[in-house]
Design a protein around this motif. Structure first.
Motif, PDB file in Angstrom:
ATOM      1  N   GLY A   4       2.222 -51.671  30.645  1.00 57.22           N
ATOM      2  CA  GLY A   4       2.666 -50.444  29.984  1.00 57.22           C
ATOM      3  C   GLY A   4       2.214 -49.160  30.649  1.00 57.22           C
ATOM      4  O   GLY A   4       2.530 -48.074  30.169  1.00 57.22           O
ATOM      5  N   VAL A   5       1.480 -49.264  31.768  1.00 59.46           N
ATOM      6  CA  VAL A   5       0.999 -48.058  32.447  1.00 59.46           C
ATOM      7  C   VAL A   5       1.363 -48.051  33.939  1.00 59.46           C
ATOM      8  O   VAL A   5       0.729 -47.345  34.727  1.00 59.46           O
ATOM      9  N   ALA A   6       2.353 -48.822  34.334  1.00 58.27           N
ATOM     10  CA  ALA A   6       2.857 -48.870  35.710  1.00 58.27           C
ATOM     11  C   ALA A   6       1.829 -49.361  36.715  1.00 58.27           C
ATOM     12  O   ALA A   6       1.888 -49.008  37.887  1.00 58.27           O
ATOM     13  N   ALA A   7       0.875 -50.167  36.278  1.00 53.82           N
ATOM     14  CA  ALA A   7      -0.176 -50.639  37.171  1.00 53.82           C
ATOM     15  C   ALA A   7       0.047 -52.053  37.689  1.00 53.82           C
ATOM     16  O   ALA A   7      -0.598 -52.455  38.652  1.00 53.82           O
ATOM     17  N   CYS A   8       0.954 -52.831  37.059  1.00 55.10           N
ATOM     18  CA  CYS A   8       1.066 -54.240  37.446  1.00 55.10           C
ATOM     19  C   CYS A   8       2.379 -54.586  38.146  1.00 55.10           C
ATOM     20  O   CYS A   8       2.442 -55.567  38.873  1.00 55.10           O
ATOM     21  N   GLY A   9       3.441 -53.839  37.925  1.00 60.69           N
ATOM     22  CA  GLY A   9       4.713 -54.102  38.591  1.00 60.69           C
ATOM     23  C   GLY A   9       5.618 -55.114  37.927  1.00 60.69           C
ATOM     24  O   GLY A   9       6.711 -55.380  38.420  1.00 60.69           O
ATOM     25  N   ALA A  10       5.225 -55.703  36.817  1.00 63.01           N
ATOM     26  CA  ALA A  10       6.051 -56.720  36.158  1.00 63.01           C
ATOM     27  C   ALA A  10       7.391 -56.166  35.692  1.00 63.01           C
ATOM     28  O   ALA A  10       8.363 -56.905  35.579  1.00 63.01           O
ATOM     29  N   CYS A  11       7.440 -54.874  35.434  1.00 61.97           N
ATOM     30  CA  CYS A  11       8.663 -54.254  34.900  1.00 61.97           C
ATOM     31  C   CYS A  11       9.506 -53.578  35.984  1.00 61.97           C
ATOM     32  O   CYS A  11      10.386 -52.769  35.673  1.00 61.97           O
ATOM     33  N   THR A  12       9.284 -53.920  37.247  1.00 63.42           N
ATOM     34  CA  THR A  12       9.991 -53.260  38.347  1.00 63.42           C
ATOM     35  C   THR A  12      11.493 -53.517  38.294  1.00 63.42           C
ATOM     36  O   THR A  12      11.943 -54.663  38.198  1.00 63.42           O
ATOM     37  N   VAL A  13      12.252 -52.431  38.364  1.00 64.12           N
ATOM     38  CA  VAL A  13      13.706 -52.447  38.486  1.00 64.12           C
ATOM     39  C   VAL A  13      14.063 -51.443  39.581  1.00 64.12           C
ATOM     40  O   VAL A  13      13.203 -50.719  40.073  1.00 64.12           O
TER      41      VAL A  13
END
Length: 157
Positions: free
Chosen positions: A40-49
């Motif tokens: 939820g804070v753009a630190a892990c990359g799991a939500c990359t589109v």
């Protein structure tokens, strides 16, 4: 108020608040669950589109701030044919738990679009913002090299 955006080549309408993170629009409203919630804070990359070809973290982009066409992991392939990068991921059996893999692939796709023959150091730099709890970084690197060869007309595998 309705917001119009193009997702995986299809124009979609969202009635959600324009301040809603793109991640939740994709997952909850459009049913595209390949994009994962990680931190939820753009630190892990799991939500990359991709937005207009640029790899971004969907958890930090508001619906109203989307500036171009959105591509998710579901839109990376052509119909039932996996993209060369996805094929390399399967060949190398990259995924262990699999949770981070859609974000990893989307980040790698941007890298290969910008640099069709990256070095190990360039891969490491481009992929540094994508975390893998299983530690498959060396296999991810090998799959990216494999996909690069396939995209450049060489033999994969």
């Amino acid at each position: 108020m309705s917001v119009s955006l193009t997702v995986n080549g299809t124009v979609r309408q969202s009635s959600l608040d324009p301040e809603t993170p793109l991640l939740w629009v994709l997952r909850d409203e459009f049913g595209l669950t390949g994009t994962k919630f990680g931190c939820g804070v753009a630190a892990c990359g799991a939500c990359t589109v991709h937005i207009d070809g640029e790899a971004v973290r969907a958890c930090q982009i508001a619906l109203g701030d989307v500036w171009g066409p959105v591509t998710t992991i579901e839109g990376l392939s052509q119909g039932y044919t996996l993209a060369p990068l996805q094929q390399a991921w399967v060949r190398h059996q990259v995924a262990q738990c699999g949770f981070c893999q859609s974000g990893q692939i989307m980040q790698a796709a941007e890298l290969l679009a910008q640099n069709p023959a990256p070095t190990d150091a360039e891969i490491d730099e481009a992929m540094a913002g994508n975390l893998c709890r299983c530690g498959t970084y060396s296999v991810i690197r090998a799959a990216i090299h494999d996909a690069a060869r396939a995209l450049n007309g060489g033999s994969a595998g």
